[in-house]
Design a protein around this motif. Structure first.
Motif, mmCIF file in Angstrom:
data_model
loop_
_atom_site.group_PDB
_atom_site.id
_atom_site.type_symbol
_atom_site.label_atom_id
_atom_site.label_comp_id
_atom_site.label_asym_id
_atom_site.label_seq_id
_atom_site.Cartn_x
_atom_site.Cartn_y
_atom_site.Cartn_z
ATOM 1 N N LEU A 79 0.832 -1.210 0.000
ATOM 2 C CA LEU A 79 0.000 0.000 0.000
ATOM 3 C C LEU A 79 0.861 1.253 0.000
ATOM 4 N N PHE A 80 1.893 1.287 0.820
ATOM 5 C CA PHE A 80 2.701 2.500 0.929
ATOM 6 C C PHE A 80 3.720 2.628 -0.193
ATOM 7 N N LYS A 81 4.229 1.518 -0.746
ATOM 8 C CA LYS A 81 5.261 1.619 -1.785
ATOM 9 C C LYS A 81 4.685 1.793 -3.173
ATOM 10 N N GLU A 82 3.684 0.983 -3.533
ATOM 11 C CA GLU A 82 3.202 0.998 -4.919
ATOM 12 C C GLU A 82 1.907 1.782 -5.086
ATOM 13 N N ILE A 83 0.913 1.469 -4.290
ATOM 14 C CA ILE A 83 -0.417 2.051 -4.503
ATOM 15 C C ILE A 83 -0.424 3.545 -4.196
ATOM 16 N N SER A 84 0.233 3.944 -3.106
ATOM 17 C CA SER A 84 0.209 5.367 -2.745
ATOM 18 C C SER A 84 0.908 6.227 -3.789
ATOM 19 N N VAL A 85 1.914 5.681 -4.456
ATOM 20 C CA VAL A 85 2.602 6.426 -5.517
ATOM 21 C C VAL A 85 1.683 6.615 -6.716
ATOM 22 N N LYS A 86 0.925 5.570 -7.045
ATOM 23 C CA LYS A 86 0.072 5.616 -8.235
ATOM 24 C C LYS A 86 -1.154 6.505 -8.038
ATOM 25 N N ILE A 87 -1.655 6.621 -6.800
ATOM 26 C CA ILE A 87 -2.878 7.392 -6.550
ATOM 27 C C ILE A 87 -2.576 8.735 -5.886
ATOM 28 N N ALA A 88 -1.338 9.190 -5.956
ATOM 29 C CA ALA A 88 -0.929 10.393 -5.231
ATOM 30 C C ALA A 88 -1.731 11.632 -5.641
ATOM 31 N N ASP A 89 -2.080 11.763 -6.928
ATOM 32 C CA ASP A 89 -2.760 12.968 -7.392
ATOM 33 C C ASP A 89 -4.280 12.820 -7.410
ATOM 34 N N ARG A 90 -4.805 11.643 -7.052
ATOM 35 C CA ARG A 90 -6.251 11.408 -7.073
ATOM 36 C C ARG A 90 -6.864 11.910 -5.765
ATOM 37 N N PRO A 91 -7.904 12.734 -5.818
ATOM 38 C CA PRO A 91 -8.481 13.307 -4.590
ATOM 39 C C PRO A 91 -9.410 12.367 -3.822
ATOM 40 N N GLY A 92 -9.696 11.214 -4.331
ATOM 41 C CA GLY A 92 -10.599 10.273 -3.655
ATOM 42 C C GLY A 92 -11.155 9.316 -4.679
ATOM 43 N N GLY A 93 -12.034 8.429 -4.265
ATOM 44 C CA GLY A 93 -12.637 7.483 -5.200
ATOM 45 C C GLY A 93 -11.627 6.496 -5.719
ATOM 46 N N TYR A 94 -10.953 5.785 -4.832
ATOM 47 C CA TYR A 94 -9.876 4.894 -5.221
ATOM 48 C C TYR A 94 -10.378 3.522 -5.669
ATOM 49 N N THR A 95 -11.621 3.198 -5.370
ATOM 50 C CA THR A 95 -12.151 1.887 -5.722
ATOM 51 C C THR A 95 -13.362 2.025 -6.629
ATOM 52 N N ARG A 96 -13.633 0.947 -7.371
ATOM 53 C CA ARG A 96 -14.767 0.919 -8.293
ATOM 54 C C ARG A 96 -15.504 -0.399 -8.077
ATOM 55 N N ILE A 97 -16.831 -0.345 -8.031
ATOM 56 C CA ILE A 97 -17.647 -1.544 -7.885
ATOM 57 C C ILE A 97 -18.361 -1.798 -9.205
ATOM 58 N N ILE A 98 -18.146 -2.998 -9.777
ATOM 59 C CA ILE A 98 -18.773 -3.382 -11.043
ATOM 60 C C ILE A 98 -19.633 -4.610 -10.777
ATOM 61 N N LYS A 99 -20.937 -4.481 -10.966
ATOM 62 C CA LYS A 99 -21.847 -5.589 -10.697
ATOM 63 C C LYS A 99 -21.749 -6.637 -11.800
ATOM 64 N N THR A 100 -21.774 -7.919 -11.389
ATOM 65 C CA THR A 100 -21.592 -9.011 -12.345
ATOM 66 C C THR A 100 -22.785 -9.945 -12.440
ATOM 67 N N GLY A 101 -23.839 -9.691 -11.707
ATOM 68 C CA GLY A 101 -24.998 -10.572 -11.772
ATOM 69 C C GLY A 101 -25.229 -11.268 -10.440
ATOM 70 N N ASN A 102 -26.051 -12.300 -10.449
ATOM 71 C CA ASN A 102 -26.406 -12.990 -9.211
ATOM 72 C C ASN A 102 -25.695 -14.336 -9.105
ATOM 73 N N ARG A 103 -25.399 -14.739 -7.875
ATOM 74 C CA ARG A 103 -24.747 -16.010 -7.597
ATOM 75 C C ARG A 103 -25.761 -17.137 -7.770
ATOM 76 N N LEU A 104 -25.309 -18.271 -8.281
ATOM 77 C CA LEU A 104 -26.224 -19.367 -8.570
ATOM 78 C C LEU A 104 -26.836 -19.966 -7.315
ATOM 79 N N GLY A 105 -26.066 -20.170 -6.264
ATOM 80 C CA GLY A 105 -26.567 -20.879 -5.098
ATOM 81 C C GLY A 105 -27.674 -20.160 -4.358
ATOM 82 N N ASP A 106 -27.441 -18.901 -3.990
ATOM 83 C CA ASP A 106 -28.407 -18.178 -3.161
ATOM 84 C C ASP A 106 -28.922 -16.896 -3.808
#
Length: 165
Positions: A79-106
């Motif tokens: 987190l401190f070596k690689e990710i923080s360098v890559k997101i240094a100029d981003r003001p927020g919103g570091y993650t994205r949620i992409i829906k893929t559908g429903n699980r078969l079991g439940d």
């Protein structure tokens, strides 16, 4: 009544929920993308984004705070070596949620949660769109292109005849 209950308890005790979110956050940091349910992904987003923000300033105190939440020194190092360098100029919103559908079991709603800057497919699409922009309309460009192709072909035999004579 549910007054002042601001987060999803996910049907777990507090210690189980905290351990699960810490494990999911470590997996997200290590693998950059994980598959989970939508409810867990939303809870994870609220858990991991403040940690990523904290990782922007690499101080001893911020490392200790992040480690107290994650309990995994390899994830903290990543987190401190690689990710923080890559997101240094981003003001927020570091993650994205992409829906893929429903699980078969439940039939639970499933999704990807990923770090935004690590998805190469999304980055390539933005670059490709910029390269194809033009001020001319497609119809006008299509009419100009065939005329340009036929003109050199018509001139070539005339040039050969001039050389022959």
């Amino acid at each position: 009544m549910r007054h002042n209950k601001k987060f999803n308890h996910l049907g777990r005790t507090a210690s189980h929920r905290n351990a699960m979110l810490a494990n999911m956050a470590c997996s997200l940091i290590k693998h950059k993308r994980i598959t989970t349910t939508v409810a867990k992904a939303k809870a994870l987003k609220k858990f991991v984004e403040p940690l990523i923000t904290k990782a922007k300033d690499d101080t001893t105190n911020s490392r200790r705070v992040v480690f107290s939440n994650l309990q995994d020194k390899y994830a903290v190092t990543e987190l401190f070596k690689e990710i923080s360098v890559k997101i240094a100029d981003r003001p927020g919103g570091y993650t994205r949620i992409i829906k893929t559908g429903n699980r078969l079991g439940d039939n639970a709603e499933m999704c990807f949660i990923e770090l935004v800057d690590y998805n190469e497919n999304m980055a390539k699409e933005k670059v490709a769109k910029k390269a194809t922009r033009t001020r001319r309309s497609k119809k006008a460009a299509a009419e100009v292109a065939p005329a340009a192709e036929t003109a050199p072909v018509a001139e070539a035999p005339a040039a050969e005849e001039a050389k022959a004579e």
